[in-house]
Design a protein around this motif. Structure first.
Motif, PDB file in Angstrom:
ATOM      1  N   ASP A 161       0.837  -1.218   0.000  1.00  0.00           N
ATOM      2  CA  ASP A 161       0.000   0.000   0.000  1.00  0.00           C
ATOM      3  C   ASP A 161       0.867   1.263   0.000  1.00  0.00           C
ATOM      4  N   SER A 185       2.425   7.599   1.859  1.00  0.00           N
ATOM      5  CA  SER A 185       1.820   6.715   2.852  1.00  0.00           C
ATOM      6  C   SER A 185       2.218   5.287   2.510  1.00  0.00           C
ATOM      7  N   HIS A 225       2.399   0.947   4.314  1.00  0.00           N
ATOM      8  CA  HIS A 225       2.306  -0.025   5.393  1.00  0.00           C
ATOM      9  C   HIS A 225       3.649  -0.753   5.451  1.00  0.00           C
ATOM     10  N   LEU A 235      10.347   2.989  12.505  1.00  0.00           N
ATOM     11  CA  LEU A 235       9.588   4.180  12.111  1.00  0.00           C
ATOM     12  C   LEU A 235      10.520   5.373  11.920  1.00  0.00           C
ATOM     13  N   THR A 280       3.011   9.249   6.116  1.00  0.00           N
ATOM     14  CA  THR A 280       2.068   8.562   6.990  1.00  0.00           C
ATOM     15  C   THR A 280       2.394   7.078   6.900  1.00  0.00           C
ATOM     16  N   LEU A 281       2.952   6.517   7.980  1.00  0.00           N
ATOM     17  CA  LEU A 281       3.451   5.146   7.970  1.00  0.00           C
ATOM     18  C   LEU A 281       2.685   4.291   8.974  1.00  0.00           C
ATOM     19  N   GLN A 282       2.237   3.153   8.514  1.00  0.00           N
ATOM     20  CA  GLN A 282       1.595   2.192   9.411  1.00  0.00           C
ATOM     21  C   GLN A 282       2.563   1.022   9.611  1.00  0.00           C
ATOM     22  N   GLU A 303       3.205  -2.530  10.961  1.00  0.00           N
ATOM     23  CA  GLU A 303       2.337  -3.658  11.284  1.00  0.00           C
ATOM     24  C   GLU A 303       3.130  -4.963  11.330  1.00  0.00           C
ATOM     25  N   HIS A 347      -0.508  -9.342   9.304  1.00  0.00           N
ATOM     26  CA  HIS A 347      -1.614  -8.402   9.525  1.00  0.00           C
ATOM     27  C   HIS A 347      -2.336  -8.056   8.225  1.00  0.00           C
ATOM     28  N   GLU A 365      -6.748  -6.912   6.236  1.00  0.00           N
ATOM     29  CA  GLU A 365      -7.129  -5.662   5.583  1.00  0.00           C
ATOM     30  C   GLU A 365      -8.082  -5.959   4.430  1.00  0.00           C
TER      31      GLU A 365
END
Length: 301
Positions: free
Chosen positions: A233, A247, A249, A266, A285-287, A289, A293, A297
Motif C-alpha cells: 500500500d 503513505s 504499510h 519508524l 504517513t506510515l503504518q 504492522e 496483519h 485488511e
C-alpha cells in the motif's frame, strides 16, 4: 493539520504590480493591433491577455494559500496552484489554435499591415514585459502558478522582439506575409509552454508520482531498513509543486514489538524519506504492522 503552501504578502504584491503592468500592455497592444492591422501584434496581444489573467489568478491564489488549514480543508488551498496552472494552460492552447488558424489564412490571403505602427506598439509591449519580469524576479520559483506566469511573460517578451523585427521588415520590404509568419512563430513558441504547464498541473491533480521520484526505488530503500520484511500500500503523490506526500504499510517481525524495534524502524524510514531522494519527502504517513496483519485488511491498493 499542517501548512503546506508557502506564500507571502510580498509575493502577492509583486504579482499584482506585474498584473497591472501587463494589463496596461494588453490595452496598448490591442489598440495597436487594430490601428496597424497586424495579426502578429494581435497574436502577441492574445498572449499578453493570457499573461494578465495568469498574473491576476496567481495573485488571488497566493492570497488564498496564506490561509490556514481547517478541520474541513485539512490541506488548506494547496491544490489551487495546480488548478490555476491548468486553467492557464488550457487558455494558452486555445489561443494558439486561434492564432494558428488565422495565421494560415493570412499566408494564403495577405492583408495590409502598417509595419511602423506594428513595431512601435510592440516596442512598448517589450518595455512593459521587461518591467513585469523585473518585478517578479526573486519570486518566480515560489510555486507552479507563479513560475508559469513568469515564463509566459518571458516568452511574451521574446514574442515582442519578433513582432518588432517583423514590423521593421514589413516597413522596409512591403511584404505583409511576414506578419503572418511572425504570428505563427509566436503560437509555436507558446504551445509547448502550454502543454508543459498542462502536464505539470495534470500530474499534481491526478496524484502522479513526481518525475524526480520513483516508487520502486522508494520501496527498495524502505526494504533495506533493518527489521523491515515487507512494504505494501505504498502511495507517493504531490500536494503541489513543493510538497510530496507518502503513505505506506511497513511490515516487521512480531518480536520487534517486544524488543522496541518498531519505533526504531519508524524513525529510520522517516529519516530515509527525508534524505535519500532528489526531493525530500517530509510528510509521511506510515503504518507499522506485524507479519500476517495484511490478511485482515479489506481494502487492497
Amino acid at each position: 493539520m499542517h501548512q503546506h503552501a508557502p506564500a507571502t504578502e510580498s509575493t502577492r504584491n509583486r504579482l499584482l504590480i506585474a498584473a497591472g503592468i501587463t494589463f496596461a500592455i494588453l490595452v496598448a497592444q490591442l489598440i495597436g493591433s487594430i490601428l496597424s492591422g497586424s495579426l502578429a501584434l494581435a497574436a502577441d496581444t492574445g498572449h499578453v491577455a493570457i499573461d494578465s489573467i495568469g498574473l491576476f489568478v496567481a495573485a488571488f491564489t497566493a492570497t488564498l494559500l496564506t490561509r490556514p488549514a481547517t478541520d474541513s480543508m485539512t490541506y488548506g488551498y494547496a491544490r489551487l496552484e495546480a488548478i490555476a496552472g491548468g486553467l492557464q494552460a488550457g487558455m494558452i492552447i486555445i489561443i494558439c489554435t486561434v492564432i494558428g488558424y488565422h495565421g494560415i489564412l493570412r499566408l494564403i490571403t495577405p492583408a495590409p499591415v502598417d509595419g511602423t505602427q506594428m513595431a512601435a506598439w510592440a516596442l512598448a509591449g517589450l518595455i512593459g514585459n521587461l518591467a513585469s519580469m523585473l518585478v517578479m524576479m526573486g519570486r518566480h520559483r515560489d510555486n507552479l502558478n507563479i513560475r508559469a506566469a513568469f515564463l509566459e511573460v518571458s516568452v511574451d517578451a521574446i514574442s515582442s522582439v519578433g513582432v518588432i523585427a517583423g514590423g521593421i521588415i514589413t516597413r522596409l520590404t512591403g511584404i505583409t506575409r511576414v506578419d503572418a509568419v511572425i504570428s505563427l512563430l509566436i503560437a509555436g513558441a507558446m504551445l509547448p509552454r502550454g502543454y508543459k504547464l498542462l502536464k505539470e498541473a495534470g500530474s499534481i491533480l491526478l496524484d502522479r508520482v513526481p518525475s524526480d521520484l520513483n516508487a520502486d526505488h522508494i520501496r527498495e530503500h524502505i526494504l533495506e531498513v533493518e527489521h523491515v520484511t515487507g512494504v505494501h500500500d505504498l502511495h507517493v503523490w504531490p500536494l503541489n509543486s513543493h510538497t510530496v506526500l507518502l503513505s505506506a504499510h511497513i511490515v516487521i517481525a512480531k518480536e520487534c514489538y517486544r524488543d522496541g524495534h518498531a519505533l526504531e524502524v519508524l524513525h529510520q524510514v522517516e529519516e530515509c524519506m527525508k534524505s535519500h531522494f532528489p526531493r525530500s519527502i517530509e510528510h509521511c504517513t506510515l503504518q507499522i504492522e506485524p507479519e500476517g496483519h495484511a490478511a485482515h485488511e479489506t481494502l487492497k491498493h
